[in-house]
Enzyme design. Structure first.
Site, PDB file in Angstrom:
ATOM      1  N   ARG A  45       0.839  -1.205   0.000  1.00 18.76           N
ATOM      2  CA  ARG A  45       0.000   0.000   0.000  1.00 18.76           C
ATOM      3  C   ARG A  45       0.875   1.257   0.000  1.00 18.76           C
ATOM      4  O   ARG A  45       1.888   1.319   0.716  1.00 18.76           O
ATOM      5  CB  ARG A  45      -0.946   0.014   1.207  1.00 18.76           C
ATOM      6  CG  ARG A  45      -1.938  -1.120   1.163  1.00 18.76           C
ATOM      7  CD  ARG A  45      -3.196  -0.888   1.990  1.00 18.76           C
ATOM      8  NE  ARG A  45      -3.954  -2.148   2.038  1.00 18.76           N
ATOM      9  CZ  ARG A  45      -4.713  -2.602   1.047  1.00 18.76           C
ATOM     10  NH1 ARG A  45      -4.859  -1.899  -0.062  1.00 18.76           N
ATOM     11  NH2 ARG A  45      -5.340  -3.765   1.159  1.00 18.76           N
ATOM     12  N   ASP A  46       0.461   2.245  -0.814  1.00 23.01           N
ATOM     13  CA  ASP A  46       1.150   3.533  -0.827  1.00 23.01           C
ATOM     14  C   ASP A  46       0.966   4.195   0.540  1.00 23.01           C
ATOM     15  O   ASP A  46      -0.109   4.155   1.136  1.00 23.01           O
ATOM     16  CB  ASP A  46       0.580   4.429  -1.942  1.00 23.01           C
ATOM     17  CG  ASP A  46       1.482   5.606  -2.252  1.00 23.01           C
ATOM     18  OD1 ASP A  46       2.088   5.612  -3.344  1.00 23.01           O
ATOM     19  OD2 ASP A  46       1.590   6.522  -1.405  1.00 23.01           O
ATOM     20  N   ILE A  47       2.038   4.812   1.027  1.00 17.01           N
ATOM     21  CA  ILE A  47       2.009   5.430   2.356  1.00 17.01           C
ATOM     22  C   ILE A  47       1.103   6.661   2.371  1.00 17.01           C
ATOM     23  O   ILE A  47       0.629   7.082   3.442  1.00 17.01           O
ATOM     24  CB  ILE A  47       3.449   5.780   2.795  1.00 17.01           C
ATOM     25  CG1 ILE A  47       3.565   5.853   4.294  1.00 17.01           C
ATOM     26  CG2 ILE A  47       3.950   7.050   2.118  1.00 17.01           C
ATOM     27  CD1 ILE A  47       5.008   5.905   4.805  1.00 17.01           C
ATOM     28  N   ASN A 101       4.627   6.762 -13.262  1.00 13.92           N
ATOM     29  CA  ASN A 101       5.214   8.098 -13.357  1.00 13.92           C
ATOM     30  C   ASN A 101       6.680   7.926 -13.749  1.00 13.92           C
ATOM     31  O   ASN A 101       7.386   7.085 -13.182  1.00 13.92           O
ATOM     32  CB  ASN A 101       5.100   8.838 -12.024  1.00 13.92           C
ATOM     33  CG  ASN A 101       3.664   9.156 -11.668  1.00 13.92           C
ATOM     34  OD1 ASN A 101       2.851   9.430 -12.546  1.00 13.92           O
ATOM     35  ND2 ASN A 101       3.336   9.111 -10.383  1.00 13.92           N
ATOM     36  N   GLU A 109       9.207  10.265  -8.118  1.00 13.05           N
ATOM     37  CA  GLU A 109       9.960  10.642  -6.913  1.00 13.05           C
ATOM     38  C   GLU A 109      10.848   9.517  -6.406  1.00 13.05           C
ATOM     39  O   GLU A 109      11.869   9.771  -5.776  1.00 13.05           O
ATOM     40  CB  GLU A 109       8.983  11.072  -5.805  1.00 13.05           C
ATOM     41  CG  GLU A 109       8.280  12.382  -6.135  1.00 13.05           C
ATOM     42  CD  GLU A 109       7.263  12.795  -5.086  1.00 13.05           C
ATOM     43  OE1 GLU A 109       6.950  11.976  -4.190  1.00 13.05           O
ATOM     44  OE2 GLU A 109       6.768  13.933  -5.184  1.00 13.05           O
ATOM     45  N   VAL A 110      10.426   8.273  -6.637  1.00 18.25           N
ATOM     46  CA  VAL A 110      11.212   7.121  -6.177  1.00 18.25           C
ATOM     47  C   VAL A 110      11.721   6.389  -7.417  1.00 18.25           C
ATOM     48  O   VAL A 110      10.924   5.948  -8.256  1.00 18.25           O
ATOM     49  CB  VAL A 110      10.368   6.174  -5.299  1.00 18.25           C
ATOM     50  CG1 VAL A 110      11.191   4.950  -4.906  1.00 18.25           C
ATOM     51  CG2 VAL A 110       9.846   6.909  -4.061  1.00 18.25           C
ATOM     52  N   HIS A 114       7.840   1.542 -10.257  1.00 19.44           N
ATOM     53  CA  HIS A 114       6.653   1.065  -9.555  1.00 19.44           C
ATOM     54  C   HIS A 114       5.421   1.417 -10.362  1.00 19.44           C
ATOM     55  O   HIS A 114       5.316   2.514 -10.908  1.00 19.44           O
ATOM     56  CB  HIS A 114       6.554   1.662  -8.144  1.00 19.44           C
ATOM     57  CG  HIS A 114       6.786   3.135  -8.093  1.00 19.44           C
ATOM     58  ND1 HIS A 114       8.058   3.680  -8.168  1.00 19.44           N
ATOM     59  CD2 HIS A 114       5.928   4.177  -8.004  1.00 19.44           C
ATOM     60  CE1 HIS A 114       7.971   5.002  -8.113  1.00 19.44           C
ATOM     61  NE2 HIS A 114       6.688   5.332  -8.027  1.00 19.44           N
ATOM     62  N   HIS A 116       1.601   2.299 -10.015  1.00 25.55           N
ATOM     63  CA  HIS A 116       0.541   2.675  -9.073  1.00 25.55           C
ATOM     64  C   HIS A 116      -0.740   1.997  -9.560  1.00 25.55           C
ATOM     65  O   HIS A 116      -1.163   2.212 -10.697  1.00 25.55           O
ATOM     66  CB  HIS A 116       0.291   4.187  -9.093  1.00 25.55           C
ATOM     67  CG  HIS A 116       1.441   5.032  -8.638  1.00 25.55           C
ATOM     68  ND1 HIS A 116       1.485   5.605  -7.379  1.00 25.55           N
ATOM     69  CD2 HIS A 116       2.567   5.419  -9.270  1.00 25.55           C
ATOM     70  CE1 HIS A 116       2.601   6.324  -7.270  1.00 25.55           C
ATOM     71  NE2 HIS A 116       3.268   6.236  -8.403  1.00 25.55           N
TER      72      HIS A 116
HETATM   73  P1  5GP Z   1       6.229   8.406  -7.702  1.00 26.47           P
HETATM   74  O1  5GP Z   1       5.969   9.874  -7.529  1.00 26.47           O
HETATM   75  O2  5GP Z   1       7.708   8.094  -7.684  1.00 26.47           O
HETATM   76  O3  5GP Z   1       5.525   7.822  -8.890  1.00 26.47           O
HETATM   77  O4  5GP Z   1       5.557   7.687  -6.471  1.00 26.47           O
HETATM   78  C1  5GP Z   1       6.205   7.377  -5.284  1.00 26.47           C
HETATM   79  C2  5GP Z   1       5.144   6.912  -4.317  1.00 26.47           C
HETATM   80  O5  5GP Z   1       5.779   6.267  -3.241  1.00 26.47           O
HETATM   81  C3  5GP Z   1       4.290   8.055  -3.757  1.00 26.47           C
HETATM   82  O6  5GP Z   1       2.924   7.838  -4.082  1.00 26.47           O
HETATM   83  C4  5GP Z   1       4.565   7.982  -2.253  1.00 26.47           C
HETATM   84  O7  5GP Z   1       3.413   8.262  -1.478  1.00 26.47           O
HETATM   85  C5  5GP Z   1       5.064   6.558  -2.070  1.00 26.47           C
HETATM   86  N1  5GP Z   1       5.986   6.380  -0.960  1.00 26.47           N
HETATM   87  C6  5GP Z   1       7.052   7.176  -0.661  1.00 26.47           C
HETATM   88  N2  5GP Z   1       7.717   6.690   0.405  1.00 26.47           N
HETATM   89  C7  5GP Z   1       7.058   5.551   0.774  1.00 26.47           C
HETATM   90  C8  5GP Z   1       7.275   4.605   1.822  1.00 26.47           C
HETATM   91  O8  5GP Z   1       8.207   4.684   2.622  1.00 26.47           O
HETATM   92  N3  5GP Z   1       6.387   3.570   1.912  1.00 26.47           N
HETATM   93  C9  5GP Z   1       5.338   3.438   1.033  1.00 26.47           C
HETATM   94  N4  5GP Z   1       4.532   2.387   1.215  1.00 26.47           N
HETATM   95  N5  5GP Z   1       5.117   4.311   0.042  1.00 26.47           N
HETATM   96  C10 5GP Z   1       5.968   5.355  -0.095  1.00 26.47           C
END
Ligand code: 5GP
Ligand code: ZN
Length: 130
Positions: A45-47, A101, A109-110, A114, A116
């Site tokens: 699950r997304d945080i 993304n 951001e990560v 991944h 979503h």
């Molecule tokens: P991005 O912007 O890279 O597509 O999405 C990164 C996602 O990772 C965001 O929706 C953010 O809420 C989620 N996220 C960031 N840090 C963590 C974490 O430590 N644990 C979990 N479960 N999700 C995270």
């Protein structure tokens, strides 16, 4: 820090594991609410959920983004199969979105690829402001 920029005598795979948030979740070093797991993928699950259901699906192997994932067709197929399994498990029978993304304009951001998987309610327009 970009793992590739780390100067160290330790093996590269270890550098990636140490510096990548999602590799650390795979390793169990950071807790996550896991909803599905296969040999090659993990779904949790997304945080900070943006919909009633918001699950992240990752390959266990580190690939920075969907472009790199596309170069590993087996891992790419496994990520999509897990996204479909998550949608079924979460009961998203009225539909859902799968979003990768990518890069700066994509708002990534990560940098461990991944998908979503979002759903559980009408999701509105595909893009904000459009
Ligand atoms: P991005 O912007 O890279 O597509 O999405 C990164 C996602 O990772 C965001 O929706 C953010 O809420 C989620 N996220 C960031 N840090 C963590 C974490 O430590 N644990 C979990 N479960 N999700 C995270
Ligand atoms: Zn990683």
């Amino acid at each position: 820090m970009d793992p590739a920029t780390i100067q160290s005598s330790t093996p590269k795979i270890r550098q990636v594991e140490n510096s990548c948030l999602f590799c650390r979740i795979v390793a169990g070093e950071i807790p996550a609410t896991v909803v599905h797991r296969t040999e090659t993928t993990l779904a949790f699950r997304d945080i900070d959920p943006k919909a009633p259901t918001h699950v992240l699906v990752i390959p266990v192997a580190h690939h920075p983004d969907v472009v790199a994932l596309a170069a590993d067709p087996s891992a790419a197929a496994d990520v999509l199969a897990t996204a479909a399994a998550v949608a079924e498990k979460e009961g998203l029978t009225d539909g859902f979105r799968v979003i990768f993304n990518t890069g700066t304009h994509g708002g990534q951001e990560v940098f461990h690829v991944h998908a979503h998987v979002v759903g559980g309610a009408p999701l509105g327009p595909m893009l904000a402001g459009k």
